[in-house]
Design a protein around this motif. Structure first.
Motif, PDB file in Angstrom:
ATOM      1  N   GLU A 161       0.814  -1.212   0.000  1.00  8.45           N
ATOM      2  CA  GLU A 161       0.000   0.000   0.000  1.00  8.45           C
ATOM      3  C   GLU A 161       0.856   1.273   0.000  1.00  8.45           C
ATOM      4  O   GLU A 161       0.324   2.377  -0.187  1.00  8.45           O
ATOM      5  CB  GLU A 161      -0.945  -0.021   1.199  1.00  8.45           C
ATOM      6  N   SER A 162       2.169   1.125   0.163  1.00 12.49           N
ATOM      7  CA  SER A 162       3.050   2.293   0.130  1.00 12.49           C
ATOM      8  C   SER A 162       3.328   2.780  -1.290  1.00 12.49           C
ATOM      9  O   SER A 162       3.847   3.881  -1.473  1.00 12.49           O
ATOM     10  CB  SER A 162       4.375   1.977   0.828  1.00 12.49           C
ATOM     11  N   ASP A 163       2.977   1.970  -2.284  1.00 10.39           N
ATOM     12  CA  ASP A 163       3.168   2.364  -3.684  1.00 10.39           C
ATOM     13  C   ASP A 163       1.808   2.587  -4.337  1.00 10.39           C
ATOM     14  O   ASP A 163       1.058   1.630  -4.534  1.00 10.39           O
ATOM     15  CB  ASP A 163       3.946   1.286  -4.447  1.00 10.39           C
ATOM     16  N   PRO A 164       1.481   3.817  -4.699  1.00 17.18           N
ATOM     17  CA  PRO A 164       0.166   4.081  -5.316  1.00 17.18           C
ATOM     18  C   PRO A 164      -0.002   3.403  -6.668  1.00 17.18           C
ATOM     19  O   PRO A 164      -1.132   3.284  -7.157  1.00 17.18           O
ATOM     20  CB  PRO A 164       0.124   5.612  -5.443  1.00 17.18           C
ATOM     21  N   HIS A 165       1.107   2.955  -7.265  1.00 19.45           N
ATOM     22  CA  HIS A 165       1.029   2.306  -8.572  1.00 19.45           C
ATOM     23  C   HIS A 165       1.013   0.784  -8.480  1.00 19.45           C
ATOM     24  O   HIS A 165       1.083   0.109  -9.520  1.00 19.45           O
ATOM     25  CB  HIS A 165       2.209   2.754  -9.438  1.00 19.45           C
ATOM     26  N   PHE A 166       0.932   0.251  -7.262  1.00 18.15           N
ATOM     27  CA  PHE A 166       0.912  -1.206  -7.128  1.00 18.15           C
ATOM     28  C   PHE A 166      -0.256  -1.795  -7.918  1.00 18.15           C
ATOM     29  O   PHE A 166      -1.382  -1.332  -7.817  1.00 18.15           O
ATOM     30  CB  PHE A 166       0.791  -1.618  -5.655  1.00 18.15           C
ATOM     31  N   GLY A 167       0.020  -2.823  -8.682  1.00 14.51           N
ATOM     32  CA  GLY A 167      -0.996  -3.488  -9.498  1.00 14.51           C
ATOM     33  C   GLY A 167      -0.995  -3.065 -10.951  1.00 14.51           C
ATOM     34  O   GLY A 167      -1.705  -3.662 -11.764  1.00 14.51           O
ATOM     35  N   GLU A 168      -0.182  -2.056 -11.293  1.00 16.60           N
ATOM     36  CA  GLU A 168      -0.236  -1.510 -12.653  1.00 16.60           C
ATOM     37  C   GLU A 168       0.670  -2.242 -13.640  1.00 16.60           C
ATOM     38  O   GLU A 168       0.707  -1.883 -14.814  1.00 16.60           O
ATOM     39  CB  GLU A 168       0.100  -0.017 -12.623  1.00 16.60           C
ATOM     40  N   VAL A 169       1.385  -3.270 -13.181  1.00 21.59           N
ATOM     41  CA  VAL A 169       2.134  -4.121 -14.116  1.00 21.59           C
ATOM     42  C   VAL A 169       1.256  -5.268 -14.592  1.00 21.59           C
ATOM     43  O   VAL A 169       1.063  -5.467 -15.787  1.00 21.59           O
ATOM     44  CB  VAL A 169       3.427  -4.655 -13.469  1.00 21.59           C
ATOM     45  N   SER A 170       0.697  -6.018 -13.656  1.00 27.25           N
ATOM     46  CA  SER A 170      -0.062  -7.223 -14.019  1.00 27.25           C
ATOM     47  C   SER A 170      -1.552  -6.977 -14.194  1.00 27.25           C
ATOM     48  O   SER A 170      -2.231  -7.745 -14.884  1.00 27.25           O
ATOM     49  CB  SER A 170       0.140  -8.294 -12.948  1.00 27.25           C
ATOM     50  N   HIS A 171      -2.103  -5.932 -13.547  1.00 31.01           N
ATOM     51  CA  HIS A 171      -3.527  -5.604 -13.621  1.00 31.01           C
ATOM     52  C   HIS A 171      -4.421  -6.771 -13.195  1.00 31.01           C
ATOM     53  O   HIS A 171      -5.501  -6.988 -13.755  1.00 31.01           O
ATOM     54  CB  HIS A 171      -3.899  -5.137 -15.033  1.00 31.01           C
ATOM     55  N   LEU A 172      -3.985  -7.497 -12.171  1.00 26.96           N
ATOM     56  CA  LEU A 172      -4.787  -8.584 -11.624  1.00 26.96           C
ATOM     57  C   LEU A 172      -5.616  -8.084 -10.455  1.00 26.96           C
ATOM     58  O   LEU A 172      -5.249  -7.114  -9.786  1.00 26.96           O
ATOM     59  CB  LEU A 172      -3.865  -9.714 -11.149  1.00 26.96           C
ATOM     60  N   ASP A 173      -6.732  -8.759 -10.188  1.00 29.34           N
ATOM     61  CA  ASP A 173      -7.507  -8.378  -9.013  1.00 29.34           C
ATOM     62  C   ASP A 173      -6.892  -9.023  -7.768  1.00 29.34           C
ATOM     63  O   ASP A 173      -6.008  -9.888  -7.851  1.00 29.34           O
ATOM     64  CB  ASP A 173      -8.978  -8.743  -9.175  1.00 29.34           C
TER      65      ASP A 173
END
Length: 409
Positions: A161-173
């Motif tokens: 949660e410290s990275d606002p861009h977390f999830g933007e590589v794989s775009h998985l739920d």
């Protein structure tokens, strides 16, 4: 740690095309314009077994990236790691009754031999996780001190949660991430974690396992993702051109690594393109060390298979495709290398300038190696059926196939 010797890349007339390649993060093609020095990081092996064809297919894809860039008259700064300390390595060493470091050294040496035989261009820096530990520890300390990491029973975890861009590589739920985390080395069910997806940055020393001085972290060893981040940032810096690996690395490895780097630097993105190679199957299932359904490059070589044919078998499939290794795949490659060698062995042939352009165009369009092979097939068929009058053409074709496809005829 040293890499392997580089094969010479023949110079070709003219200049190659800029690369357009599929970026997992955006889900589409991106045009790369790296500047005079192209920067690429490719995740390396965990050396507890020999190089199988799934590995070879991945490194073949990123070898093509380098060759396309070199053909545009750029320099290439290529970095690759070796995960020479990890649970699977320790487990295999214990099973076989061998020292873990000796096992890692033996399998890394065999990997170098396989890469040399397949004419894969070596990295400028080839860095083991163990030798990178002095650079890893300060990064973990920085993340902890900045509030992006926390301790749990002596271990240190990164807070996604410290990275606002977390999830933007794989775009998985979140559900898919949790499932893959459990399958691929994570511990989402460990009590006490702030988020089930938080990955380990530093594992406190366990009895009977190797450990290193971690300064204020205490003795232990690094987590998987921070190893590659430390090596990439040290040698390439942020915003390098391509982060590469197999498609099974998109999550968690590349997702977590990007977040580590972005939290450390405050910059985005870690890499301009996240490029992933497809999986190779055998008997209907993905080749996997855990399943044991592997075809080893070294065994094929011991059986007398021409490395050029192994490479052509890999090139016959688009790098992003999942495909299956069969006896027919190998036989088709052996037949192809035979036809090509017969064609370039004649003293003259059909003009080859258009063929070189076709190969360049195919590779610049998301590394379409099958289209490049088809173009050479057409030239070889014409040459073997009718011949030609251009005495320089066979040499041009031989050099182009070597320089752009890494196949020595």
């Amino acid at each position: 740690m040293h890499a392997w010797p580089a094969s010479e890349v023949p110079a070709l007339p003219g200049q190659g095309r800029d690369l357009r390649i599929h970026d997992t993060a955006t889900g589409g093609l991106v045009s790369l314009d790296p500047g005079p020095v192209a920067r690429i990081y490719v995740c390396g092996i965990t050396p507890y077994d020999a190089t199988h064809l799934g590995h070879a297919a991945t490194y073949n894809a990123f070898d093509l990236v380098q060759r396309v860039w070199l053909d545009t008259k750029r320099q290439v700064h290529y970095v690759q790691n070796v995960t020479d300390i990890d649970d699977p390595l320790l487990e295999r060493a214990e099973r076989d009754g061998i020292d873990w470091a000796a096992l890692a050294e033996k399998e890394t040496a065999l990997f170098r031999e396989d890469m040399t035989a397949l004419r894969m261009l070596p990295p400028r820096q080839y860095i083991g996780a163990v030798e990178a530990i002095p650079g890893i520890v300060p990064l973990v300390e920085r993340l902890r001190d900045a509030g992006a990491a926390y301790e749990l029973e002596g271990d240190v975890y990164f807070s996604v949660e410290s990275d606002p861009h977390f999830g933007e590589v794989s775009h998985l739920d979140a559900a898919a991430m949790r499932l893959l985390s459990a399958e691929r080395g994570g511990d989402p069910d460990r009590p006490g974690k702030k988020n089930p997806l938080d990955p380990m940055l530093w594992m406190a020393a366990r009895e009977g396992e190797p450990s290193w001085d971690g300064g204020s972290l205490g003795r232990g060893r690094p987590g998987w993702h921070i190893e590659c981040v430390a090596i990439a940032l040290d040698h390439l810096g942020m915003g390098f051109d391509v982060q590469g690996g197999g498609s099974d690395l998109a999550f968690p490895h590349h997702e977590m690594g990007a977040s580590h780097a972005q939290a450390l630097t405050g910059e985005f993105p870690m890499a301009k393109a996240y490029v992933h190679a497809g999986m190779v199957a055998l008997h209907g299932e993905k080749m996997s060390k855990s399943k044991g359904n592997l075809v080893f490059v070294s065994q094929l070589r011991r059986d007398g298979v021409d490395p050029a044919a192994i490479r052509l078998a890999l090139l016959a499939h688009h790098y992003r495709a999942d495909w299956e290794w069969t006896d027919q795949v190998l036989q088709d490659a052996l037949d192809r290398v035979g036809r090509w060698r017969a064609a370039v062995s004649r003293p003259d042939g059909p003009p080859a300038e258009a063929l070189v352009d076709e190969i360049r165009e195919a590779l610049a369009a998301d590394l379409d190696a099958p289209a490049a092979l088809a173009a050479v097939d057409r030239w070889a068929a014409l040459q073997n059926e009718r011949g030609g009058t251009d005495e320089g053409a066979p040499g041009v074709v031989s050099r182009a196939v070597d320089a752009l496809l890494g196949v020595a005829l």
